[in-house]
Write a protein that holds these residues in place. Structure first.
Motif, PDB file in Angstrom:
ATOM      1  N   HIS A  93     -10.446   7.096   1.109  1.00  0.00           N
ATOM      2  CA  HIS A  93      -9.851   6.751  -0.177  1.00  0.00           C
ATOM      3  C   HIS A  93      -8.901   5.566  -0.013  1.00  0.00           C
ATOM      4  CE1 HIS A  93     -10.955  10.322  -2.723  1.00  0.00           C
ATOM      5  NE2 HIS A  93     -11.328  10.728  -1.520  1.00  0.00           N
ATOM      6  N   GLY A  94      -8.904   4.679  -0.995  1.00  0.00           N
ATOM      7  CA  GLY A  94      -8.003   3.544  -0.965  1.00  0.00           C
ATOM      8  C   GLY A  94      -8.480   2.453  -1.900  1.00  0.00           C
ATOM      9  N   GLU A  95      -7.874   1.267  -1.783  1.00  0.00           N
ATOM     10  CA  GLU A  95      -8.236   0.119  -2.599  1.00  0.00           C
ATOM     11  C   GLU A  95      -8.914  -0.941  -1.743  1.00  0.00           C
ATOM     12  OE1 GLU A  95      -5.327  -1.323  -5.457  1.00  0.00           O
ATOM     13  OE2 GLU A  95      -4.047   0.391  -4.984  1.00  0.00           O
ATOM     14  N   TYR A  96      -9.806  -1.702  -2.380  1.00  0.00           N
ATOM     15  CA  TYR A  96     -10.509  -2.800  -1.701  1.00  0.00           C
ATOM     16  C   TYR A  96      -9.636  -4.047  -1.798  1.00  0.00           C
ATOM     17  CZ  TYR A  96     -14.887  -0.287  -1.010  1.00  0.00           C
ATOM     18  OH  TYR A  96     -15.859   0.594  -0.565  1.00  0.00           O
ATOM     19  N   LEU A  97      -8.857  -4.286  -0.751  1.00  0.00           N
ATOM     20  CA  LEU A  97      -7.894  -5.377  -0.732  1.00  0.00           C
ATOM     21  C   LEU A  97      -8.229  -6.370   0.372  1.00  0.00           C
ATOM     22  CD1 LEU A  97      -4.655  -3.219  -1.165  1.00  0.00           C
ATOM     23  CD2 LEU A  97      -5.985  -4.363  -2.958  1.00  0.00           C
ATOM     24  N   ALA A  98      -7.636  -7.552   0.258  1.00  0.00           N
ATOM     25  CA  ALA A  98      -7.722  -8.591   1.288  1.00  0.00           C
ATOM     26  C   ALA A  98      -9.153  -8.879   1.715  1.00  0.00           C
ATOM     27  CB  ALA A  98      -6.868  -8.203   2.504  1.00  0.00           C
ATOM     28  N   PRO A  99     -10.046  -9.221   0.752  1.00  0.00           N
ATOM     29  CA  PRO A  99     -11.423  -9.524   1.148  1.00  0.00           C
ATOM     30  C   PRO A  99     -11.535 -10.869   1.847  1.00  0.00           C
ATOM     31  CG  PRO A  99     -11.122  -9.965  -1.187  1.00  0.00           C
ATOM     32  CD  PRO A  99      -9.832  -9.348  -0.699  1.00  0.00           C
ATOM     33  N   GLU A 100     -12.390 -10.931   2.824  1.00  0.00           N
ATOM     34  CA  GLU A 100     -12.773 -12.184   3.478  1.00  0.00           C
ATOM     35  C   GLU A 100     -14.284 -12.136   3.634  1.00  0.00           C
ATOM     36  OE1 GLU A 100     -10.661 -13.052   7.076  1.00  0.00           O
ATOM     37  OE2 GLU A 100      -8.767 -12.242   6.324  1.00  0.00           O
TER      38      GLU A 100
END
Length: 358
Positions: A93-100
């Motif tokens: 569980h969590g958020e989709y952050l800091a995409p590269e």
């Protein structure tokens, strides 16, 4: 088993074979139902387009097809990420952050921690389904064979309106029916006698960063498990097949944070932190924590290795699990911070295993 895997697939027949959901008979898991029907898992989603239960999303017609969709997940808040193989299911569980994401490869960093190999992704669906826990929406990604690479589930903490808007922005309802084809088998390893073991050992010892490992394997044209067998016990040592259970149970008792990597062809999903609730149910070893679940088939472990690789702050040690085809489907590490040496409690935990016969 009913085999509906004709070419081309008869999606109407597949849809007719899907049992209706009822309170008396909870719906089977998609992967189990697909196996029962003899079809790829994605064929169930393709068949359900006829009822509106699923919608096709961004097509994998080019290598960057899924980039905007995945980045858009960052705007829906908390979700549950799921990556699995035949042997292990990893849920976080969590958020989709800091995409590269650059072309066919990418990563997300944070509580949702992923490494993506999009060249192996082909199809995407928005799925509405009735599960054992009630109605649920998800985004599901598959390879050319219809095997699940990654899934993203809406939760009670998700911004439902944003999730709906993301689906609408990427829906391709006019996409033609999916066509699935088997993935060619992996190349067989070279015979051990053809490997220059002395050169392999020298290059292994000369690594300055663990990320050099894959390039080293390619340079020597050696398979991963084969390298473990050949490089010598100072770098790779076999341990008992129940080593992973010991690691999870001891980490649960001590509270020490660990890293749990789960692999398939298209994704690596990583948990970093403690593990608390460990339960064994038949062949399944389970971690059942509020924000992290793992379900691992212990009977699918064909070999287990403690592996040491040189790094910029000293050796990095892992426990690696392989199936009978030589595929590494789970790795365990101690929690690692950039620029910091490996944790001594992790080394001590693995040292408990090294005296046991494999």
């Amino acid at each position: 088993m009913t085999d509906l895997a004709a070419t081309p697939l008869d999606f109407a027949a597949i849809l007719a074979a899907i049992p209706p959901a009822s309170d008396a008979a909870p719906p089977p898991r998609a992967r189990d139902l697909a196996d029962r029907l003899g079809v790829p898992e994605a064929a169930l989603s393709e068949a359900r387009r006829a009822t509106g239960e699923t919608r096709r999303l961004a097509r994998g017609d080019h290598k960057g097809a899924f980039r905007d969709l995945l980045i858009g997940v960052g705007g829906v808040g908390e979700v549950m990420a799921l990556t699995r193989s035949d042997h292990c299911v990893h849920e976080k569980h969590g958020e989709y952050l800091a995409p590269e994401i650059e072309g066919p490869v990418g990563l997300f960093l944070g509580e949702i921690d992923l490494r993506l190999f999009l060249f192996n992704w082909k199809y995407a669906y928005a799925v509405n389904e009735v599960t054992r826990s009630g109605p649920r929406r998800s985004l599901q990604f598959f390879d050319a064979a219809g095997e699940a690479m990654h899934k993203i589930y809406e939760t009670q903490a998700t911004d439902s309106a944003a999730f709906t808007a993301l689906i609408e922005a990427h829906a391709e309802d006019d996409a033609p029916a999916a066509e699935f084809a088997p993935i060619p088998p992996a190349k067989a390893p070279r015979p051990d006698a053809e490997i220059d073991v002395a050169a392999l050992r020298a290059d292994w010892a000369a690594m300055k960063d663990t990320h050099e490992f894959f390039g080293m394997l390619r340079a020597h044209d050696v398979a991963r498990e084969q390298a473990m067998r050949l490089v010598g016990a100072d770098w790779a040592r076999p341990v008992p097949l129940d080593a992973c259970r010991h690691v999870f149970e001891r980490a649960s008792q001590t509270g020490q944070p660990i890293m749990v990597f789960a692999f398939n062809r298209g994704c690596v999903q990583i948990h970093t932190g403690p593990v608390s609730t460990i339960k064994v149910m038949g062949p399944w070893l389970n971690v059942l924590d509020p924000r992290f679940n793992l379900h691992l088939r212990e009977d699918r472990i064909a070999s287990a290795w403690i592996v040491r690789k040189p790094g910029d702050t000293g050796d990095v040690t892992s426990l690696e699990l392989f199936d009978r085809d030589g595929f590494c489907f789970v790795q365990l590490f101690g929690e690692r911070k950039p620029g910091k040496p490996e944790r001594e409690d992790w080394r001590a935990l693995l040292a408990e295993l090294e005296g046991e016969p494999a």
